[in-house]
Design a protein around this motif. Structure first.
Motif, mmCIF file in Angstrom:
data_model
loop_
_atom_site.group_PDB
_atom_site.id
_atom_site.type_symbol
_atom_site.label_atom_id
_atom_site.label_comp_id
_atom_site.label_asym_id
_atom_site.label_seq_id
_atom_site.Cartn_x
_atom_site.Cartn_y
_atom_site.Cartn_z
ATOM 1 N N ARG A 249 -33.152 -12.715 -42.782
ATOM 2 C CA ARG A 249 -32.357 -12.073 -43.838
ATOM 3 C C ARG A 249 -33.093 -10.844 -44.345
ATOM 4 O O ARG A 249 -34.291 -10.878 -44.605
ATOM 5 N N THR A 250 -32.325 -9.763 -44.510
ATOM 6 C CA THR A 250 -32.804 -8.551 -45.159
ATOM 7 C C THR A 250 -31.885 -8.278 -46.344
ATOM 8 O O THR A 250 -30.661 -8.301 -46.191
ATOM 9 N N MET A 251 -32.464 -8.013 -47.505
ATOM 10 C CA MET A 251 -31.690 -7.674 -48.703
ATOM 11 C C MET A 251 -31.712 -6.164 -48.883
ATOM 12 O O MET A 251 -32.788 -5.553 -48.866
ATOM 13 N N LEU A 252 -30.527 -5.564 -49.039
ATOM 14 C CA LEU A 252 -30.405 -4.144 -49.362
ATOM 15 C C LEU A 252 -29.899 -4.029 -50.796
ATOM 16 O O LEU A 252 -28.926 -4.692 -51.163
ATOM 17 N N TYR A 253 -30.533 -3.209 -51.601
ATOM 18 C CA TYR A 253 -30.149 -3.020 -53.004
ATOM 19 C C TYR A 253 -29.352 -1.726 -53.126
ATOM 20 O O TYR A 253 -29.796 -0.672 -52.677
ATOM 21 N N ASP A 254 -28.182 -1.792 -53.748
ATOM 22 C CA ASP A 254 -27.323 -0.625 -53.904
ATOM 23 C C ASP A 254 -27.256 -0.118 -55.342
ATOM 24 O O ASP A 254 -27.139 1.082 -55.560
ATOM 25 N N TRP A 255 -27.282 -1.008 -56.324
ATOM 26 C CA TRP A 255 -27.209 -0.572 -57.723
ATOM 27 C C TRP A 255 -27.726 -1.668 -58.642
ATOM 28 O O TRP A 255 -27.830 -2.828 -58.247
ATOM 29 N N LEU A 256 -28.067 -1.277 -59.880
ATOM 30 C CA LEU A 256 -28.550 -2.215 -60.889
ATOM 31 C C LEU A 256 -28.087 -1.720 -62.257
ATOM 32 O O LEU A 256 -28.119 -0.522 -62.532
ATOM 33 N N LYS A 257 -27.644 -2.642 -63.111
ATOM 34 C CA LYS A 257 -27.238 -2.314 -64.472
ATOM 35 C C LYS A 257 -27.943 -3.255 -65.436
ATOM 36 O O LYS A 257 -27.880 -4.471 -65.291
ATOM 37 N N ASP A 258 -28.645 -2.691 -66.412
ATOM 38 C CA ASP A 258 -29.302 -3.460 -67.475
ATOM 39 C C ASP A 258 -28.340 -3.515 -68.662
ATOM 40 O O ASP A 258 -27.987 -2.478 -69.227
ATOM 41 N N PHE A 259 -27.897 -4.710 -69.030
ATOM 42 C CA PHE A 259 -26.943 -4.881 -70.128
ATOM 43 C C PHE A 259 -27.610 -5.143 -71.467
ATOM 44 O O PHE A 259 -26.936 -5.362 -72.462
ATOM 45 N N GLY A 260 -28.936 -5.146 -71.486
ATOM 46 C CA GLY A 260 -29.638 -5.333 -72.749
ATOM 47 C C GLY A 260 -29.728 -6.797 -73.142
ATOM 48 O O GLY A 260 -29.645 -7.698 -72.301
ATOM 49 N N PRO A 261 -29.897 -7.058 -74.446
ATOM 50 C CA PRO A 261 -30.109 -8.437 -74.918
ATOM 51 C C PRO A 261 -28.984 -9.395 -74.511
ATOM 52 O O PRO A 261 -27.810 -9.037 -74.529
#
Length: 180
Positions: A134-146
């Motif tokens: 398995r290879t994981m590819l990362y496309d996006w990330l969102k931090d929603f805070g607390p």
């Protein structure tokens, strides 16, 4: 090729694809629950894994993901479409994933969601499909805070049961599946 043998090959392909999808779904459930048996059922013992932030053998991956980091008490992996290319007893599979993680930083929980794709090389052995790499590819990330404080209920309404909020360690779905 006769129509009957073509139909049989089509049916075999459909069954293989469904077994692959089932393997991936059980694996995601195992990762969210930190269930070593479910995760192990998704990988061959001689498999390897490349998550970008982890690279190693399946045995090393299992030790990394179970029990998981105490600073990541909750995860939820939602699988999207899978492109499955069967090649006899092997397959290459790309599956979209959206993964929620609750992360504890100091005394504050934060919610993040990331999107990416799993690139899996899979093998069928004795009628069972599992991941060999398995290879994981990362496309996006969102931090929603607390994170939300579930002790307050949902939208100002208290929970009427003690099983409404799931965590990796205390999840009502475990007893749900045991009862069948």
């Amino acid at each position: 090729m006769s129509a009957d043998s073509a139909d049989s090959a089509d049916l075999d392909g459909l069954i293989a694809r469904e077994r692959i999808r089932d393997c991936l779904a059980r694996l995601s459930r195992g990762e969210d629950r930190r269930d070593a048996d479910l995760i192990s059922a998704g990988y061959w013992p001689d498999a390897t894994d490349d998550h970008g932030i982890f690279l190693g053998t399946f045995k090393e991956y299992l030790a990394w993901v179970v029990p998981g980091a105490p600073t990541i008490p909750v995860t939820l992996h939602t699988l999207g479409q899978s492109l499955i290319q069967l090649q006899g007893t092997t397959a290459v599979v790309e599956t979209h994933v959206t993964a929620y993680h609750r992360i504890t930083i100091g005394d504050q929980d934060t919610d993040i969601v990331l999107g990416g794709r799993y690139l899996d090389r899979m093998e069928e052995r004795d009628g069972e499909w599992r991941i060999i790499h398995r290879t994981m590819l990362y496309d996006w990330l969102k931090d929603f805070g607390p994170s939300v404080d579930w002790s307050q209920g949902l939208l100002g309404m208290p929970f009427l049961t003690d099983h409404s909020v799931g965590t990796a360690q205390d999840d009502h779905s475990e007893t749900f599946f045991e009862r069948g």
